[in-house]
Design a protein around this motif. Structure first.
Motif, short mmCIF file in Angstrom:
data_model
loop_
_atom_site.label_atom_id
_atom_site.label_comp_id
_atom_site.label_asym_id
_atom_site.label_seq_id
_atom_site.Cartn_x
_atom_site.Cartn_y
_atom_site.Cartn_z
N MET A 156 46.68 62.14 -85.76
CA MET A 156 46.04 61.72 -87.01
C MET A 156 44.54 61.98 -86.97
O MET A 156 43.94 62.38 -87.98
N THR A 157 43.94 61.78 -85.78
CA THR A 157 42.51 62.04 -85.65
C THR A 157 42.22 63.52 -85.87
O THR A 157 41.30 63.89 -86.60
N ALA A 158 43.02 64.37 -85.26
CA ALA A 158 42.83 65.82 -85.39
C ALA A 158 43.02 66.28 -86.83
O ALA A 158 42.35 67.22 -87.29
N ARG A 159 43.91 65.64 -87.55
CA ARG A 159 44.19 66.02 -88.94
C ARG A 159 43.14 65.49 -89.92
O ARG A 159 43.14 65.86 -91.09
N GLY A 160 42.28 64.58 -89.45
CA GLY A 160 41.24 64.04 -90.32
C GLY A 160 41.70 62.92 -91.23
O GLY A 160 41.08 62.66 -92.26
#
Length: 460
Positions: free
Chosen positions: A325-329
């Protein structure tokens, strides 16, 4: 102003950097002029250009200067007052004496600048200037250097110097921090149901005018914190709301502070408010703990984004793998701004010189994601950097509905649960931070209360 030697040293270092980069010609500095508000004799509040202040320190309108990169000569251009000026302003020090006070031996009338620049151009010598931010300076530079463009070498040299604060600047920033903390304390003590927001703003801004230059940016004080830059102050304070106060002071030396606190208008958080507040507080603490030389502030932003999603996951507002989720923003739905920015003579320091040049190292590229894409400071940190630490969580109904309608994050965002937060508002918590050789410290004499228990205790 600082001592004369400070400005002499800065200009010498600037010349050294430009020559080392293979640059020739002259450096051209154009200070600000008075800007009429309604008519010529009723002007906006005076503020000098920050790069001019950094290298010359003279806080007067319609000054300019040149530095010759090849022979090192310096000239300040400005006009001595005439009797008409003296009638309205009183006697003034001569331009020559002011120039000498910052270590410049040669001065000339303002109009002489045109001939000096024209001569350099006729000789084929480069004329280096910085991007103008004021209308007059834009027109003046267009006339002085027709078809010219700001010098990237000059910009980069200035950024490299102003990014790393000297001891005298850190002292000035601590002073601005003290003034900013005082204005926030006055504001916090004035919060009570029934008062108009504008009354609180008047009290807190009065502190900055009594002891400093004024505010470092237009004050944000609002019970609608979901609007990130809400400058309306016309609402009556209601019980049960959250009051976001994002405000800073500018000292008489023009150094800035920038703090944000969020308060329960009734003095105590509701359960829902405290849950979200705790997440933002934990993110603020995490960011500070990670801030140290060698770390990029982009890495700190992403660590905070992950921490935020962890807290929101515990509340059932998001679900899924935190790293993914962090990588996807996904955190951008809740914090659509960056973790912080540089601060100094400008509250968003040097952004007039180019936000990416100021906030990003040459090997970094700005992201396109919501939130991360708005990160103004991503650089690898070094001692002397001054940055803000300002995580926030906002429930913006229009943004949530947009993501929902476009199918963004439907696998991990609990849109049904988020409807319960449409009237929540927002929370932001911000401190000013100096990067030190072994870590970081917060600027100002003492930290404003920020932990949830401390907020309730101090408001009791």
């Amino acid at each position: 102003m600082f001592a004369k030697e400070v400005y002499v040293r800065r200009r010498a270092e600037l010349v050294r950097k430009m020559v080392a980069a293979g640059q020739k010609g002259i450096l051209l500095f154009v200070g600000n002029v008075e800007a009429p508000a309604q008519y010529k004799d009723n002007c906006y509040k005076w503020r000098q250009d920050s790069s001019w202040l950094y290298y010359f320190g003279l806080d007067d309108p319609q000054y300019a200067a040149t530095i010759d990169l090849e022979d090192g000569s310096e000239t300040v251009f400005a006009n001595d007052v005439e009797i008409g000026d003296i009638i309205w302003m009183g006697p003034q020090p001569s331009v020559a004496s002011k120039a000498e006070s910052v270590g410049v031996a040669t001065s000339a009338p303002y109009a002489a600048l045109d001939a000096v620049v024209a001569k350099a151009i006729s000789q084929g010598r480069p004329v280096h200037f910085l991007p103008p931010s004021r209308y007059f300076n834009t027109m003046k530079l267009s006339a002085l250097v027709p078809g010219g463009s700001p010098s990237e070498a000059f910009i980069k040299a200035v950024i490299s110097m102003r990014l790393v604060k000297e001891a005298c600047e850190i002292e000035a920033l601590d002073d601005a921090g003290a003034l900013g903390q005082e204005m926030h304390t006055v504001a916090r003590n004035a919060i009570r149901p029934g008062i108009v927001e504008q009354e609180i703003v008047g009290l807190m801004e009065g502190v900055t005018l009594a002891k400093g230059w004024g505010v470092s940016f237009p004050t944000i004080l609002t019970q609608h914190g979901e609007t990130l830059h809400n400058h309306l102050h016309d609402k009556i304070v209601e019980p049960g709301k959250l009051m976001v106060i994002d405000a800073g002071a500018e000292s008489n030396l023009h150094y800035a502070s920038d703090y944000t606190r969020t308060y329960p208008t009734s003095g105590r958080f509701t359960t829902k408010q405290r849950e979200v507040y705790q997440i933002v507080y934990d993110c603020n603490e995490l960011a500070f703990s990670l801030t140290r030389p060698g770390v990029t502030y982009r890495e700190v932003h992403l660590a905070v984004a992950r921490k935020m999603l962890e807290g929101l996951s515990a509340l059932g507002l998001v679900r899924g793998d935190l790293d993914e989720m962090t990588a996807r923003g996904i955190a951008g739905l809740f914090q659509p701004h960056g973790l912080g920015h540089n601060m100094g003579l400008d509250v968003h320091d040097m952004e007039d010189l180019g936000e990416d040049l100021v906030g990003y190292d040459p090997d970094q590229k700005r992201a396109s994601q919501l939130g991360l894409g708005s990160l103004r400071m991503a650089r690898r940190l070094v001692p002397g950097h001054v940055i803000t630490d300002e995580p926030g969580i906002y429930f913006i109904p229009a943004l949530i509905e947009k993501w929902k309608s476009e199918g963004i994050g439907t696998d991990c965002v609990n849109f049904a649960r988020l409807k319960d937060y449409y009237d929540f508002g927002g929370i932001r918590l911000e401190d000013d931070v100096l990067v030190t050789p072994d870590g970081a410290r917060r600027l100002g004499p003492a930290r404003l209360p920020i932990a949830p228990d401390d907020i309730e205790n101090v408001m009791a």
